[in-house]
Write an enzyme that holds these catalytic residues in place. Structure first.
Site, PDB file in Angstrom:
ATOM      1  N   SER A   1       0.847  -1.194   0.000  1.00 34.98           N
ATOM      2  CA  SER A   1       0.000   0.000   0.000  1.00 34.98           C
ATOM      3  C   SER A   1       0.879   1.239   0.000  1.00 34.98           C
ATOM      4  CB  SER A   1      -0.911  -0.002   1.227  1.00 34.98           C
ATOM      5  OG  SER A   1      -1.838   1.046   1.167  1.00 34.98           O
ATOM      6  N   ASP A   2       0.367   2.283  -0.619  1.00 32.63           N
ATOM      7  CA  ASP A   2       1.068   3.558  -0.611  1.00 32.63           C
ATOM      8  C   ASP A   2       0.028   4.668  -0.667  1.00 32.63           C
ATOM      9  OD1 ASP A   2       3.880   4.736  -0.755  1.00 32.63           O
ATOM     10  OD2 ASP A   2       2.803   5.871  -2.283  1.00 32.63           O
ATOM     11  N   GLN A   3       0.391   5.833  -0.160  1.00 36.99           N
ATOM     12  CA  GLN A   3      -0.565   6.935  -0.102  1.00 36.99           C
ATOM     13  C   GLN A   3       0.135   8.265  -0.330  1.00 36.99           C
ATOM     14  OE1 GLN A   3      -2.159   8.446   3.767  1.00 36.99           O
ATOM     15  NE2 GLN A   3      -4.054   7.615   2.959  1.00 36.99           N
TER      16      GLN A   3
END
Length: 192
Positions: free
Chosen positions: A66-68
């Protein structure tokens, strides 16, 4: 086996909510954006890169990456790192809308199939005074958080409203969409 390709305590706490045993692994990934790379493309690329970075250690596993990023006026806001940068970010965001893009990847290392998606979250910020910003930063020190706040605690008081399908995406892991991906891969958090 389920693996979270992250050392983020926020993502770990979110995944623990599902009650599924998992391991964590630290992905070695350069998180820099490529020239001209749109935020949605960036978070998809990094979510998958994080999952693939630890795949060699787990030949028969489902790996979550996941990345944001947080964006204001199309510009990516990084993690502030310092109080001065956090003040600048919150002053700039005051009374405006931040768009968070959270990329998610579920990689099946046995089949090498990666399912990816982006979950957007709009955060409408209250108009904030400098005293409110200082008071908030004194209490939470969110210098490792995109947007300079922690929505899972006092940071929520900075908001007018949130627009999203999954409020967990704002913290960094969209659990509603992840649950669907896990179920499609044979892991059912509800046990049915």
């Amino acid at each position: 086996m389920l693996v979270l390709a992250s050392t983020s305590p926020y993502r770990r706490a979110l995944l623990e909510r599902l009650g599924i045993p998992f391991h964590t692994a630290a992905p070695a990934v350069d998180e820099g954006a490529r020239p001209g790379e749109p935020p949605q493309v960036l978070v998809l690329r990094l979510a998958e890169a994080k999952a693939r970075a630890v795949a060699g250690q787990y030949p028969d596993a489902l790996i979550i990456g996941s990345d944001q990023v947080a964006c204001l006026d199309g510009e990516i806001l990084g993690k502030p790192g310092t109080r001065a940068r956090a003040i600048a970010q919150l002053e700039r965001a005051s009374g405006r809308t931040l768009l968070f893009q959270t990329g998610l990847c579920l990689l099946n290392t046995k089949t090498d199939v990666a399912q990816t998606l982006v979950e957007p979250v709009g955060v409408h910020m209250r108009r904030l005074t400098r005293a409110q910003i200082d008071g908030y930063l004194d209490r939470e020190q969110p210098f490792d958080c995109a947007g300079s706040f922690k929505s899972e605690s006092l940071g929520i008081a900075l908001f007018e409203r949130i627009e999203c399908d999954d409020p967990n995406a704002l913290i960094g892991l969209p659990l509603i969409r992840l649950t669907r991906l896990l179920e499609a891969a044979g892991i059912t958090p509800l046990g049915a």
